[in-house]
Design a protein around this motif. Sequence first.
Motif, PDB file in Angstrom:
ATOM      1  N   ALA A 258       2.511  10.336   1.893  1.00  0.00           N
ATOM      2  CA  ALA A 258       1.354   9.617   2.424  1.00  0.00           C
ATOM      3  C   ALA A 258       0.120   9.787   1.550  1.00  0.00           C
ATOM      4  CB  ALA A 258       1.064  10.093   3.847  1.00  0.00           C
TER       5      ALA A 258
ATOM      6  N   ARG B  12       0.804  -1.218   0.000  1.00  0.00           N
ATOM      7  CA  ARG B  12       0.000   0.000   0.000  1.00  0.00           C
ATOM      8  C   ARG B  12       0.838   1.270   0.000  1.00  0.00           C
ATOM      9  NH1 ARG B  12      -2.957  -3.816   2.602  1.00  0.00           N
ATOM     10  NH2 ARG B  12      -5.235  -3.725   2.301  1.00  0.00           N
ATOM     11  N   ARG B  13       2.094   1.154   0.395  1.00  0.00           N
ATOM     12  CA  ARG B  13       2.894   2.371   0.599  1.00  0.00           C
ATOM     13  C   ARG B  13       4.363   2.103   0.338  1.00  0.00           C
ATOM     14  NH1 ARG B  13       1.066   0.330   5.267  1.00  0.00           N
ATOM     15  NH2 ARG B  13      -0.693   1.772   5.226  1.00  0.00           N
ATOM     16  N   SER B  14       5.108   3.197   0.262  1.00  0.00           N
ATOM     17  CA  SER B  14       6.561   3.147   0.147  1.00  0.00           C
ATOM     18  C   SER B  14       7.130   4.323   0.912  1.00  0.00           C
ATOM     19  CB  SER B  14       6.993   3.223  -1.327  1.00  0.00           C
ATOM     20  OG  SER B  14       8.387   3.461  -1.430  1.00  0.00           O
TER      21      SER B  14
ATOM     22  N   HIS C 164      -0.297   6.908  -0.841  1.00  0.00           N
ATOM     23  CA  HIS C 164      -0.430   5.542  -0.348  1.00  0.00           C
ATOM     24  C   HIS C 164      -1.821   5.002  -0.658  1.00  0.00           C
ATOM     25  CE1 HIS C 164       2.946   6.226   2.860  1.00  0.00           C
ATOM     26  NE2 HIS C 164       3.377   6.257   1.625  1.00  0.00           N
ATOM     27  N   TRP C 165      -1.909   3.677  -0.827  1.00  0.00           N
ATOM     28  CA  TRP C 165      -3.192   3.055  -1.119  1.00  0.00           C
ATOM     29  C   TRP C 165      -4.070   3.091   0.121  1.00  0.00           C
ATOM     30  CZ3 TRP C 165      -5.211   1.193  -5.632  1.00  0.00           C
ATOM     31  CH2 TRP C 165      -6.399   0.473  -5.534  1.00  0.00           C
TER      32      TRP C 165
END
Length: 276
Positions: free
Chosen positions: A124, A117-119, A127-128
């Motif tokens: 932010a 969902r994120r990296s 992000h998914w």
Amino acid sequence: MDLVVVTHNSGAVLQSFLKSVPNHVRTIVVDNGSSDDTVEVATAAGARVIRVGDNVGYGSACNIGAAAGTASLVLFVNPDVRFEEGAIKAFVSAAAAHPNAAFNPRIYTGSRRRFRRRSRLLPASEHWQGAAPDDDCVIPVLHGACIVLRREHFNKVGGFDAKIFLFHEDDDLSIRLRQAGVELRLAAKALIDHDEGNSSARSSQSSRIKGEAMGRSLVYVMQKHGLHLNVPAERRRTWLRFLSPHVLLRNARRSKLLGFLHGLGLGPADQFGSRS
């Protein structure tokens, strides 16, 4: 399609992985200095084997494997993965429908869904949010366990960053693909099972090495992409994790956290040298 799988003492999982690969897929095994039966297993299965002779790191080995192929599509995959029936065909169909994209499959570990969902390299806001998707769609970042992309896109961004020994190479590749105008997408009809963390034989020593690589890689990619990393805060959070029962009772997890703390202090100026 060229399939590139990087191995390092992966004999325990490689045979099952290779059995899940359709016969028409050209399989290139790049071996990073295994001391077990990995090479023998790959050779017996009819895969092309490139013996690097030392552990040059995941990204560097992927680059070597990609350079040995010629197909327009390249699939990078971990040896602790199993392809479900029809997964490769689904990748090819997705690539035909979206020629300017790189892809992840739907990833499971048994019945548990895995979705990035994120990296750390993304704000932010990107992000998914919400549940993991079950349909084809654009995603924020690729999960490195299994990536399909066009060779022209891989070459355009310069492949994997050879300065990253292990961890965060998928984040870095994702960002560079996005910057080059390549979409990151989920190929929802392609399913794999990922026995996460079992690409190589586990030990306290290997866990320490992986933890150090993770720390070094985090420092490097954050600086590379112009992002601030609060190293003291990272250290504090890591020390707090030692209080968790699932860390206190497992030597390998403690070793990985200690390695991570050490890697944070080495910084990007140190070379990501070969590991055994």
